[in-house]
Design an enzyme around this catalytic site. Sequence first.
Site, mmCIF file in Angstrom:
data_model
loop_
_atom_site.group_PDB
_atom_site.id
_atom_site.type_symbol
_atom_site.label_atom_id
_atom_site.label_comp_id
_atom_site.label_asym_id
_atom_site.label_seq_id
_atom_site.Cartn_x
_atom_site.Cartn_y
_atom_site.Cartn_z
ATOM 1 N N ASP A 1 0.861 -1.189 0.000
ATOM 2 C CA ASP A 1 0.000 0.000 0.000
ATOM 3 C C ASP A 1 0.890 1.230 0.000
ATOM 4 O O ASP A 1 1.892 1.280 0.721
ATOM 5 C CB ASP A 1 -0.906 -0.017 1.252
ATOM 6 C CG ASP A 1 -2.098 0.910 1.103
ATOM 7 O OD1 ASP A 1 -1.878 2.127 0.919
ATOM 8 O OD2 ASP A 1 -3.239 0.434 1.180
ATOM 9 N N PHE B 1 -8.062 4.830 -6.623
ATOM 10 C CA PHE B 1 -8.827 6.006 -6.202
ATOM 11 C C PHE B 1 -10.292 5.737 -6.539
ATOM 12 O O PHE B 1 -10.585 5.072 -7.551
ATOM 13 C CB PHE B 1 -8.361 7.253 -6.961
ATOM 14 C CG PHE B 1 -6.968 7.715 -6.586
ATOM 15 C CD1 PHE B 1 -6.541 7.696 -5.267
ATOM 16 C CD2 PHE B 1 -6.091 8.175 -7.560
ATOM 17 C CE1 PHE B 1 -5.264 8.124 -4.912
ATOM 18 C CE2 PHE B 1 -4.814 8.608 -7.222
ATOM 19 C CZ PHE B 1 -4.401 8.584 -5.902
ATOM 20 N N TYR C 1 -14.132 7.333 -13.138
ATOM 21 C CA TYR C 1 -13.856 6.298 -12.134
ATOM 22 C C TYR C 1 -14.368 4.944 -12.641
ATOM 23 O O TYR C 1 -13.625 3.956 -12.686
ATOM 24 C CB TYR C 1 -14.515 6.680 -10.799
ATOM 25 C CG TYR C 1 -14.623 5.527 -9.830
ATOM 26 C CD1 TYR C 1 -13.483 4.848 -9.388
ATOM 27 C CD2 TYR C 1 -15.867 5.094 -9.350
ATOM 28 C CE1 TYR C 1 -13.583 3.776 -8.510
ATOM 29 C CE2 TYR C 1 -15.969 4.031 -8.476
ATOM 30 C CZ TYR C 1 -14.823 3.369 -8.061
ATOM 31 O OH TYR C 1 -14.927 2.308 -7.199
HETATM 32 N N1 LIG Z 1 -16.064 1.797 -0.422
HETATM 33 C C1 LIG Z 1 -17.029 1.458 -1.296
HETATM 34 O O1 LIG Z 1 -18.237 1.610 -1.023
HETATM 35 C C2 LIG Z 1 -16.649 0.854 -2.637
HETATM 36 C C3 LIG Z 1 -17.671 0.563 -3.552
HETATM 37 C C4 LIG Z 1 -17.315 -0.020 -4.781
HETATM 38 C C5 LIG Z 1 -15.983 -0.303 -5.064
HETATM 39 N N2 LIG Z 1 -15.010 0.024 -4.178
HETATM 40 C C6 LIG Z 1 -13.603 -0.281 -4.528
HETATM 41 O O2 LIG Z 1 -12.977 -0.928 -3.432
HETATM 42 C C7 LIG Z 1 -11.606 -0.568 -3.357
HETATM 43 C C8 LIG Z 1 -11.256 -0.177 -1.944
HETATM 44 O O3 LIG Z 1 -12.108 0.886 -1.523
HETATM 45 P P1 LIG Z 1 -11.928 1.552 -0.094
HETATM 46 O O4 LIG Z 1 -13.204 2.236 0.236
HETATM 47 O O5 LIG Z 1 -11.339 0.574 0.843
HETATM 48 O O6 LIG Z 1 -10.840 2.680 -0.464
HETATM 49 P P2 LIG Z 1 -9.576 3.183 0.377
HETATM 50 O O7 LIG Z 1 -9.160 4.469 -0.237
HETATM 51 O O8 LIG Z 1 -9.871 3.152 1.829
HETATM 52 O O9 LIG Z 1 -8.485 2.053 0.059
HETATM 53 C C9 LIG Z 1 -7.669 2.049 -1.077
HETATM 54 C C10 LIG Z 1 -6.260 1.709 -0.620
HETATM 55 O O10 LIG Z 1 -5.407 1.620 -1.768
HETATM 56 C C11 LIG Z 1 -4.220 2.360 -1.541
HETATM 57 N N3 LIG Z 1 -3.741 2.809 -2.858
HETATM 58 C C12 LIG Z 1 -4.361 3.618 -3.747
HETATM 59 N N4 LIG Z 1 -3.596 3.784 -4.834
HETATM 60 C C13 LIG Z 1 -2.471 3.047 -4.637
HETATM 61 C C14 LIG Z 1 -1.297 2.791 -5.402
HETATM 62 N N5 LIG Z 1 -1.099 3.363 -6.605
HETATM 63 N N6 LIG Z 1 -0.346 1.961 -4.897
HETATM 64 C C15 LIG Z 1 -0.514 1.382 -3.683
HETATM 65 N N7 LIG Z 1 -1.584 1.605 -2.906
HETATM 66 C C16 LIG Z 1 -2.554 2.429 -3.383
HETATM 67 C C17 LIG Z 1 -4.635 3.481 -0.602
HETATM 68 O O11 LIG Z 1 -3.563 4.024 0.143
HETATM 69 C C18 LIG Z 1 -5.659 2.781 0.290
HETATM 70 O O12 LIG Z 1 -5.053 2.179 1.407
HETATM 71 C C19 LIG Z 1 -11.392 0.550 -4.374
HETATM 72 O O13 LIG Z 1 -10.695 -0.022 -5.452
HETATM 73 C C20 LIG Z 1 -12.784 0.969 -4.785
HETATM 74 O O14 LIG Z 1 -12.820 1.283 -6.146
HETATM 75 C C21 LIG Z 1 -15.306 0.593 -2.963
#
Ligand SMILES: NC(=O)c1ccc[n+]([C@@H]2O[C@H](COP(=O)([O-])OP(=O)(O)OC[C@H]3O[C@@H](n4cnc5c(N)ncnc54)[C@H](O)[C@@H]3O)[C@@H](O)[C@H]2O)c1
Length: 329
Positions: free
Chosen positions: A31, A76, A141
């Site tokens: 991460d 993101f 996105y």
């Molecule tokens: N939260 C929701 O309701 C939801 C809904 C649909 C899909 N998602 C997907 O689930 C995934 C996780 O969502 P979340 O809410 O836990 O988000 P979050 O931002 O809490 O987690 C994403 C993690 O990825 C890391 N990250 C981002 N870009 C990076 C890179 N280039 N290299 C290394 N690490 C990187 C960030 O530091 C973070 O820890 C995402 O891919 C999102 O698209 C989330």
Amino acid sequence: MAVLVLGGAGYIGSHMVKRLVADGQDVVVVDSLVTGHRQAVDEKAKFYQVDVRDKTALSQVFDQEDIDQVVHFAAFSIVPESVADPLKYFDNNTGGMITLLEVMRAHDVKQIVFSSTAATYGNPVHIPIQESDPQDPINPYGESKLMMEKMMAWADEAYGIKWVALRYFNVAGAIEDGSIGEDHNPETHLVPIILQAAAGQREFIEMFGDDYDTPDGFNVRDYVHVLDLADAHLSALKYLAAGEPSNQFNLGSATGFSVKEMVEAARKATGVNIKSKIGPRRPGDPDILVANSDKARQVLAWQPKYDNVEDIIKTAWHWTETHPHGFQY
Ligand SMILES: NC(=O)c1ccc[n+]([C@@H]2O[C@H](COP(=O)([O-])OP(=O)(O)OC[C@H]3O[C@@H](n4cnc5c(N)ncnc54)[C@H](O)[C@@H]3O)[C@@H](O)[C@H]2O)c1
């Protein structure tokens, strides 16, 4: 043998890491901490602060660790930000997937479970949405995530990398012991925003639009508990380990709740009379987004345990009450 969790310091990823640790697996987390929190990572997991786009550093992790499966959460995910700055999303999300698949290929790692999203469908043509429905994103996105799915499909054709895309709807809740939870900055998700109002961190919750084509006029979404989501990922890893083909699954609860019903449920779950106001509609917000998740239930034997939004909210409230400033305290 270890599972690599990319984005394992994020909200959903950190719950997945705990689930894998509880399952007795060796876990490696990569991460960049761009939106994640180091404290959220279970201490039994090995942690590398590496950006997925950094091919040299990512290759070193694969050289050092005995990785056989990957779960990919690193991305993101703020829709309005993606509209304002699409290249940021194509660079981090889509670009990150190119590097990851290259490194996996070079290290002969052939199984990946990927966090996809309802945003890949765009405006739904049916409700509830099925996996076979058209994917026609209406924001960068969703487009960046659809491109990632397509890249995996071609990587399967060419290199035999097997993949499962899990398309989430709205994720909420936290682990029961309240040790980790949702801490996004800025927070854009409904449940934590409602709970910020319950905790007195915002004056009221604004409900955007009361003239949608739904029973109470407020738009309807499908909520799934983060622990149920983690269970689905674990099943998907086992599905791939069993030699099954690449596949895609919706993960939702099949029951939609309106914004107003969510605020009501939060009032009950917290015992706080949360103030709400009705604001104008937001452009591009569909009336109803609800998943048909029958395929995950049948093929992955997925059985969500939290089918009641009040219970989902209670777990998030425990986190909010014990961590009013998220991971800062
Ligand atoms: N939260 C929701 O309701 C939801 C809904 C649909 C899909 N998602 C997907 O689930 C995934 C996780 O969502 P979340 O809410 O836990 O988000 P979050 O931002 O809490 O987690 C994403 C993690 O990825 C890391 N990250 C981002 N870009 C990076 C890179 N280039 N290299 C290394 N690490 C990187 C960030 O530091 C973070 O820890 C995402 O891919 C999102 O698209 C989330």
